[in-house]
Motif scaffolding. Structure first.
Motif, PDB file in Angstrom:
ATOM      1  N   PHE A  19       0.815  -1.290  -0.070  1.00  0.00           N
ATOM      2  CA  PHE A  19      -0.084   0.204  -0.122  1.00  0.00           C
ATOM      3  C   PHE A  19       0.877   1.329  -0.059  1.00  0.00           C
ATOM      4  N   LEU A  20       1.936   1.251   0.852  1.00  0.00           N
ATOM      5  CA  LEU A  20       2.961   2.382   0.887  1.00  0.00           C
ATOM      6  C   LEU A  20       3.691   2.597  -0.381  1.00  0.00           C
ATOM      7  N   GLN A  21       3.797   1.529  -1.245  1.00  0.00           N
ATOM      8  CA  GLN A  21       4.387   1.644  -2.496  1.00  0.00           C
ATOM      9  C   GLN A  21       3.492   2.127  -3.604  1.00  0.00           C
ATOM     10  N   SER A  22       2.213   1.901  -3.660  1.00  0.00           N
ATOM     11  CA  SER A  22       1.280   2.237  -4.497  1.00  0.00           C
ATOM     12  C   SER A  22       1.225   3.736  -5.101  1.00  0.00           C
ATOM     13  N   ALA A  64      -4.671   1.330  -9.321  1.00  0.00           N
ATOM     14  CA  ALA A  64      -3.592   0.699  -8.406  1.00  0.00           C
ATOM     15  C   ALA A  64      -3.880   0.619  -6.961  1.00  0.00           C
ATOM     16  N   LEU A  65      -4.436   1.651  -6.279  1.00  0.00           N
ATOM     17  CA  LEU A  65      -4.985   1.731  -5.023  1.00  0.00           C
ATOM     18  C   LEU A  65      -6.121   0.480  -4.796  1.00  0.00           C
ATOM     19  N   ARG A  66      -7.086   0.633  -5.651  1.00  0.00           N
ATOM     20  CA  ARG A  66      -7.883  -0.472  -5.364  1.00  0.00           C
ATOM     21  C   ARG A  66      -7.568  -1.754  -5.368  1.00  0.00           C
ATOM     22  N   THR A  67      -6.589  -2.186  -6.293  1.00  0.00           N
ATOM     23  CA  THR A  67      -5.897  -3.372  -6.435  1.00  0.00           C
ATOM     24  C   THR A  67      -5.340  -3.834  -5.112  1.00  0.00           C
ATOM     25  N   VAL A  68      -4.469  -2.810  -4.522  1.00  0.00           N
ATOM     26  CA  VAL A  68      -3.513  -3.078  -3.338  1.00  0.00           C
ATOM     27  C   VAL A  68      -4.651  -3.279  -2.145  1.00  0.00           C
ATOM     28  N   ILE A  69      -5.717  -2.607  -2.203  1.00  0.00           N
ATOM     29  CA  ILE A  69      -6.671  -2.605  -1.127  1.00  0.00           C
ATOM     30  C   ILE A  69      -7.410  -4.222  -1.106  1.00  0.00           C
ATOM     31  N   ASP A  70      -7.638  -4.219  -2.279  1.00  0.00           N
ATOM     32  CA  ASP A  70      -8.525  -5.781  -2.482  1.00  0.00           C
ATOM     33  C   ASP A  70      -7.463  -6.957  -2.113  1.00  0.00           C
ATOM     34  N   SER A  71      -6.193  -6.703  -2.745  1.00  0.00           N
ATOM     35  CA  SER A  71      -5.209  -7.874  -2.294  1.00  0.00           C
ATOM     36  C   SER A  71      -4.849  -7.944  -0.931  1.00  0.00           C
ATOM     37  N   THR A  72      -4.702  -6.708  -0.173  1.00  0.00           N
ATOM     38  CA  THR A  72      -4.575  -6.836   1.286  1.00  0.00           C
ATOM     39  C   THR A  72      -5.557  -7.436   2.066  1.00  0.00           C
ATOM     40  N   ARG A  73      -6.705  -7.064   1.760  1.00  0.00           N
ATOM     41  CA  ARG A  73      -7.911  -7.739   2.294  1.00  0.00           C
ATOM     42  C   ARG A  73      -7.977  -9.400   2.046  1.00  0.00           C
ATOM     43  N   ALA A  74      -7.664  -9.481   0.882  1.00  0.00           N
ATOM     44  CA  ALA A  74      -7.769 -11.069   0.431  1.00  0.00           C
ATOM     45  C   ALA A  74      -6.736 -11.683   1.186  1.00  0.00           C
ATOM     46  N   GLU A  75      -5.475 -11.114   1.361  1.00  0.00           N
ATOM     47  CA  GLU A  75      -4.437 -12.076   1.919  1.00  0.00           C
ATOM     48  C   GLU A  75      -4.722 -12.089   3.333  1.00  0.00           C
ATOM     49  N   HIS A  76      -5.193 -11.282   4.114  1.00  0.00           N
ATOM     50  CA  HIS A  76      -5.562 -11.412   5.656  1.00  0.00           C
ATOM     51  C   HIS A  76      -6.610 -12.045   5.946  1.00  0.00           C
ATOM     52  N   ALA A  77      -7.819 -12.227   4.874  1.00  0.00           N
ATOM     53  CA  ALA A  77      -8.961 -12.766   5.382  1.00  0.00           C
ATOM     54  C   ALA A  77      -8.787 -14.344   5.669  1.00  0.00           C
ATOM     55  N   PRO A  78      -8.237 -15.270   4.885  1.00  0.00           N
ATOM     56  CA  PRO A  78      -7.836 -16.508   5.563  1.00  0.00           C
ATOM     57  C   PRO A  78      -7.316 -16.844   6.933  1.00  0.00           C
ATOM     58  N   VAL A  79      -6.740 -15.732   7.604  1.00  0.00           N
ATOM     59  CA  VAL A  79      -5.904 -16.144   8.825  1.00  0.00           C
ATOM     60  C   VAL A  79      -6.720 -15.260   9.844  1.00  0.00           C
ATOM     61  N   GLY A  80      -7.829 -14.537   9.380  1.00  0.00           N
ATOM     62  CA  GLY A  80      -8.396 -13.667  10.412  1.00  0.00           C
ATOM     63  C   GLY A  80      -7.839 -12.620  10.816  1.00  0.00           C
ATOM     64  N   ALA A  81      -6.721 -11.948  10.202  1.00  0.00           N
ATOM     65  CA  ALA A  81      -5.902 -10.863  10.623  1.00  0.00           C
ATOM     66  C   ALA A  81      -6.472  -9.559  10.138  1.00  0.00           C
ATOM     67  N   ALA A  82      -5.986  -8.532  11.137  1.00  0.00           N
ATOM     68  CA  ALA A  82      -6.221  -6.965  10.768  1.00  0.00           C
ATOM     69  C   ALA A  82      -5.316  -6.530   9.897  1.00  0.00           C
ATOM     70  N   ALA A  83      -5.616  -5.798   9.069  1.00  0.00           N
ATOM     71  CA  ALA A  83      -4.915  -5.115   8.011  1.00  0.00           C
ATOM     72  C   ALA A  83      -3.922  -3.915   8.571  1.00  0.00           C
ATOM     73  N   THR A  84      -2.822  -3.749   7.979  1.00  0.00           N
ATOM     74  CA  THR A  84      -2.409  -1.885   8.626  1.00  0.00           C
ATOM     75  C   THR A  84      -2.526  -1.058   7.411  1.00  0.00           C
ATOM     76  N   TRP A  85      -2.396   0.205   7.530  1.00  0.00           N
ATOM     77  CA  TRP A  85      -2.528   1.066   6.445  1.00  0.00           C
ATOM     78  C   TRP A  85      -1.389   2.145   6.951  1.00  0.00           C
ATOM     79  N   VAL A  86      -0.597   2.132   6.040  1.00  0.00           N
ATOM     80  CA  VAL A  86       0.750   3.388   6.516  1.00  0.00           C
ATOM     81  C   VAL A  86       1.055   3.859   5.148  1.00  0.00           C
ATOM     82  N   LEU A  87       1.438   5.208   5.518  1.00  0.00           N
ATOM     83  CA  LEU A  87       1.944   5.960   4.224  1.00  0.00           C
ATOM     84  C   LEU A  87       3.330   6.347   4.151  1.00  0.00           C
ATOM     85  N   SER A  88       3.960   6.423   5.591  1.00  0.00           N
ATOM     86  CA  SER A  88       5.201   6.777   5.607  1.00  0.00           C
ATOM     87  C   SER A  88       5.836   6.232   6.820  1.00  0.00           C
ATOM     88  N   ASN A  89       7.258   6.044   6.955  1.00  0.00           N
ATOM     89  CA  ASN A  89       7.915   5.816   8.257  1.00  0.00           C
ATOM     90  C   ASN A  89       9.340   6.354   8.372  1.00  0.00           C
TER      91      ASN A  89
END
Length: 549
Positions: free
Chosen positions: A303-306, A312-337
């Motif tokens: 997401f930070l790279q997008s 592009a943003l919709r794609t990464v949001i969808d892929s983030t949600r899809a990869e977290h769903a099978p393990v029931g994990a919460a996503a993180t959203w970050v713009l800089s560090n």
């Protein structure tokens, strides 16, 4: 646009602390990253410290964050900004004392703010007692078995054991001089030469870090951000890397470590958490770190790279949600560090994407006005997505990357190991402008004069400033059940527009982000909760976001 809030005082008094968060507080938390050298200087020596953090806790409570993540505060020679740790159970004197850290934990908790601290298990400092003992003990010793010591290749062992490179540039191995003065074995350092890698096949390493976790958990720490969490286990054959999967990261054995660590956390009642810095680009392998008995969350680098682009943003949001769903994990959203170019600068450039492979782009002209407009919109986007949101110190002030730091003042090892080709990460680590510094105040990295207009004091007096905007947005987010734990649904939208709904029982919020070439009409709504820019005549301007009731 929302009616401006009442004009606050420059440093407003703290309100009553919030009530304790429910179980799984981390799933929807707003977490603020503190890079301690650059956050707030409490003693006037030009370097941020624990006294400065303690003094600014009312500021953080007023901002509206649930937790802070503090980058390393341990004793360190600072070869890599504190990520070269010489003692994992103390505080570097430049920051304060262990007693001050304990006081900070207590005061933060009183303010309703949890504290996550960095832990660096992949490597330590070459000044760490274990590594000093390893160098002195010689080849084949138990002390050297805690690290990756190997004889060199070549006729006289003059070549590194393999072709692995440092992430900062140059070889990933350094040769030591043995006690008799002869050139000796080589040790692995995936980062700076002053950062030898631990050998996690060694049971003493595993036991030591479980003890370190307990040391800080006993003092009330609420969790750990795990530096390069996927790098701990290496292929024990140490093969040359000839392309394909890297033999120093994302090895299957790393998961045994985190399952053991998770058991340590489970023995504490205050719900501490793990946040992983995991770099793997394979969604299935990424999700393995987030299984219920391993890490709680991991940073969302895609997401930070997008780029700032709706598709592009919709794609990464969808892929983030899809990869977290099978393990029931919460996503993180970050713009800089603390490792990345500040997004105000990135979003002001023609190419708004970001590479995380060590190639940091510098010197490309940036329209900072455009960057800040997009940064405001991006903040509303991240705060509206399901999961937890991170704010890197200075995001809330709209600070840009500082790229004209003189070479003699730079401190990032990436600058030196690349021969200056990579200007490194100093530009995102320049100390924050509070506006109450003495006129002749020193600063470990030079703070630009123009930042005086972006100081906390100046922005606190302007409710329409970036700081005022962040305060309103975080307060609204915490007050909207739909934004904390509501469902997520994409809404029909024209090209260039992101539109989705967050819905909980009796509550619904729609978020729209306009990345199209011109204004778009708002859908029917009963209330504009907040907008990142001026909304007039029922139209959402370009590079603007809005939350609607």
């Amino acid at each position: 646009m929302q009616t401006p809030e009442a004009r606050p005082e420059a440093f407003p008094a703290a309100s009553e602390p919030p009530s304790p968060a429910p179980s799984d507080w981390w799933r929807s938390a707003a977490i603020y990253q503190i890079y301690p050298r650059s956050f707030a200087d409490g003693n006037g020596d030009g370097i941020g410290d624990l006294a400065g953090i303690r003094a600014r806790l009312p500021y953080l409570r007023r901002l509206g964050v649930d937790a802070v993540w503090i980058s390393p505060w341990y004793p360190s020679p600072m070869a890599d900004g504190g990520y070269d740790i010489a003692d994992y159970r103390d505080i570097d004197p430049v920051f304060g004392t262990l007693a001050e850290a304990e006081a900070l934990l207590s005061e933060a908790h009183d303010a309703g703010i949890r504290v996550i601290v960095d832990i660096v298990p992949n490597h330590c400092s070459d000044r760490h007692p274990w590594f000093r003992a390893a160098v002195e003990a010689g080849p084949g010793s138990p002390e050297r078995a805690r690290f990756w010591f190997r004889p060199g290749r070549g006729e006289h062992g003059e070549l590194p054991p393999n072709n692995w490179q440092s992430a900062f540039g140059g070889p990933g191995w350094r040769r030591v001089t043995e006690a008799d003065g002869t050139p000796g074995e080589w040790y692995l350092h995936r980062f700076a030469p002053e950062q030898p890698d631990f050998n996690w096949e060694n049971p003493e390493v595993r036991a030591e870090f479980e003890s370190i976790l307990r040391f800080w958990l006993d003092r009330g720490v609420d969790g750990f951000r795990i530096d390069v969490a996927d790098n701990l286990v290496k292929d024990p054959e140490l093969p040359d890397h000839e392309g394909g999967p890297v033999p120093w990261a994302d090895q299957d054995g790393v998961h045994d470590i985190y399952r053991a660590w998770h058991k340590v956390l489970d023995s504490y009642a205050h719900e501490p958490v793990f946040v992983g810095e995991v770099w793997t680009s394979d969604p299935e392998r990424f999700a393995r770190y987030l299984r219920p008995d391993e890490l709680h969350t991991a940073f969302n680098f895609p997401f930070l790279q997008s780029p700032w682009d709706a598709t592009a943003l919709r794609t990464v949001i969808d892929s983030t949600r899809a990869e977290h769903a099978p393990v029931g994990a919460a996503a993180t959203w970050v713009l800089s560090n603390h490792d990345t170019t500040r997004h105000v600068t990135r979003y002001g450039r023609p190419d708004t994407s970001y590479a995380l492979d060590g190639r940091r782009v510098h010197g490309v002209p940036a329209d900072l006005g455009l960057g800040r407009r997009r940064a405001r919109a991006a903040a509303l986007l991240t705060m509206a997505l399901p999961g937890c949101v991170y704010v890197y110190q200075g995001d809330e002030l709209g600070l840009e990357e500082i790229e004209d730091i003189p070479p003699e003042l730079r401190q990032d090892p990436a600058f030196f190991q690349s021969g200056g080709e990579d200007l490194g990460r100093d530009g995102c680590r320049v100390p924050l402008p509070w506006g109450d510094e003495a006129p002749d105040a020193r600063s470990w990295l030079p703070r630009p004069a123009e930042w005086a207009a972006r100081s906390v004091r100046v922005q606190s007096a302007d409710p329409d400033s970036m700081l005022g905007f962040y305060r309103r947005a975080l307060a609204l987010r915490s007050a909207q059940p739909a934004l904390l734990d509501g469902g997520f649904t994409w809404l029909p939208a024209r090209p260039g527009l992101l539109a989705f709904a967050r819905t909980a029982a009796g509550s619904s919020v729609r978020c729209l982000v306009n990345l199209a070439d011109g204004p778009v009409p708002l859908p029917e709504h009963t209330e504009v909760l907040i907008a990142s820019g001026l909304v007039e005549n029922g139209a959402l301007p370009r590079d603007t976001a809005v939350w609607l009731r």
